[in-house]
Design a protein around this motif. Structure first.
Motif, mmCIF file in Angstrom:
data_model
loop_
_atom_site.group_PDB
_atom_site.id
_atom_site.type_symbol
_atom_site.label_atom_id
_atom_site.label_comp_id
_atom_site.label_asym_id
_atom_site.label_seq_id
_atom_site.Cartn_x
_atom_site.Cartn_y
_atom_site.Cartn_z
ATOM 1 N N ASP A 83 -1.376 14.340 -6.039
ATOM 2 C CA ASP A 83 -1.207 13.034 -6.703
ATOM 3 C C ASP A 83 -0.027 12.993 -7.675
ATOM 4 O OD1 ASP A 83 -3.789 11.270 -5.911
ATOM 5 O OD2 ASP A 83 -4.334 13.401 -6.043
ATOM 6 N N HIS A 132 2.574 11.057 -7.248
ATOM 7 C CA HIS A 132 2.948 9.630 -7.349
ATOM 8 C C HIS A 132 4.386 9.457 -7.833
ATOM 9 C CE1 HIS A 132 -0.921 7.696 -6.403
ATOM 10 N NE2 HIS A 132 -1.415 8.844 -6.808
ATOM 11 N N ASP A 192 -0.587 12.006 -1.813
ATOM 12 C CA ASP A 192 0.027 11.092 -2.771
ATOM 13 C C ASP A 192 1.221 11.764 -3.459
ATOM 14 O OD1 ASP A 192 -1.668 9.092 -2.037
ATOM 15 O OD2 ASP A 192 -2.838 9.064 -3.890
#
Ligand SMILES: [Mn+2]
Length: 387
Positions: free
Chosen positions: A8, A10, A48
């Protein structure tokens, strides 16, 4: 075998109005330094990587930089796509990148083909399960009832079947991007599913030595051998209490041996503060938050003038402002019709202003309301005449 588990990232995502690319670059440097200093044998990234299917150029460049630096370390890396990534776009060039030891697993159909990384006692098989969107992969996995549990269970059946064919003593790691039952969400994951039950029981992952989970942004332990690393950076104020970290996991000849938390750099702490504006500007216990990213909830019964500018004088990094006025509750037993009884339009409009702002209209505002109501009445009269 020592692995470093993260997820994650991002890349490209902002935190309110703060561009996080600098902090994301700092995290990548921290990751590479940890790989070197802690003698990591394999890096796993559980989805992600990016925040969106078509990430901004600066995020793509940062990812490119991360790939080069990981490859330069000579430490094999396995990555999967998450629900925020475009699997097809992330997977472009995966074959070539794989030759440099970075294994991007974005094809659901290849989930039971492991990346084999040997240590002194044999192979560790890394199975990368990219995020499986039930509606899109149900035919691939031959499941009749679509749902996260059904497709992940089918994928794991393939993983266990492949593992059963391998030499005894082969240890196994699964990377998955999913919402496992019992996990705790924050405000920044964004829904993994539209309708239906998103959570998957952890028993789906039985039979492997370590499950490196991604999707939930808080670091958490589902069971000793199934963990979320969480995101390396906060992406919502609901993460104010998170300790952002990665898992350093040791496998011995028999499987899981130990896990240790490695903290990520903190670009700036988060603080959620609440109270009347005057109190927030004066309270000595809030001194510690003056340099934090702040979310303030103002409880003043009457909305104060220019609250953001006044807060920013003490808390220059205030990013979020909410109002939750504390007033005496209205009598719930009095019906709407009863409350309106005997009140003219002007009084009802003035009551509304009082209700939303906490203070009634002043003389000038009352005049504006009167003019507006008069204009409507005049309009109505004209229409009557025209008819
Ligand atoms: Mn995520």
């Amino acid at each position: 075998m020592r692995l470093l588990h993260t997820s994650d990232w991002h890349l490209g995502r902002a935190f309110h109005r703060v561009n996080m690319l600098g902090a994301q670059a700092e995290f990548i440097s921290h990751l590479v330094a940890t790989v070197r200093e802690r003698a990591v044998d394999a890096v796993v990234v559980s989805g992600d990587v990016y925040d969106r299917a078509v990430p901004p150029l600066a995020a793509v460049e940062l990812f490119d930089d991360a790939l080069h630096r990981l490859a330069d370390q000579g430490t094999p890396t396995v990555m999967i796509s998450g629900n925020h990534d475009s699997a097809r776009r992330l997977g472009v060039g995966a074959g070539l990148i794989g030759r440099a030891g970075i294994h991007l697993r974005t094809d659901p159909g290849a989930c039971a083909t492991p990346v084999l990384i040997p240590d002194a006692t044999g192979d560790v098989a890394f199975y990368g399960l990219p995020y499986l969107e039930p509606a899109l992969v149900k035919d691939e996995f031959g499941v009749s009832k679509p749902g996260h549990e059904a497709v992940l269970a089918a994928a794991m059946d393939r993983v266990r079947a492949d593992l059963a064919e391998r030499p005894a003593g082969t240890r196994s790691v699964v990377l998955a991007h999913a919402f496992v039952t019992g996990g705790e969400a924050s405000d920044s994951e964004r829904d993994i599913t539209v309708g239906g039950v998103a959570a998957v029981p952890s028993g789906v992952f039985d039979g492997v030595d370590y499950v490196a989970l991604g999707h939930l942004h808080g670091s958490q332990v589902i069971s000793e051998r199934a963990r979320y690393s969480g995101s390396p950076l906060p992406y919502s104020f609901s993460e104010a209490d998170h300790r952002k970290s990665m898992w350093l996991v040791d496998l011995d000849a028999h499987g899981f041996a130990a896990a240790e938390r490695v903290d990520c750099p903190v670009p700036r702490p988060l603080a959620r503060i609440r109270g009347d504006l005057a109190d927030l500007l004066a309270r000595p216990d809030l001194t510690a938050h003056e340099e934090s990213w702040v979310e303030a909830t103002l409880t003043d019964p009457v909305r104060p003038d220019d609250p953001m500018a006044r807060l920013a004088e003490r808390f220059p990094h205030t990013l979020s402002l909410a109002f939750d006025p504390q007033r005496a509750p209205e009598d719930p037993d009095v019906s709407y019709a009863q409350r309106l009884k005997g009140r003219d339009d002007q009084q009802i409009a003035e009551d509304f202003v009082t209700h939303v702002r906490g203070a009634g209209p002043d003389e000038r505002e009352r005049a504006v309301l009167r003019e507006a109501l008069d204009a409507v009445r005049i309009d109505d009269t004209r229409r009557e005449v025209a008819r």
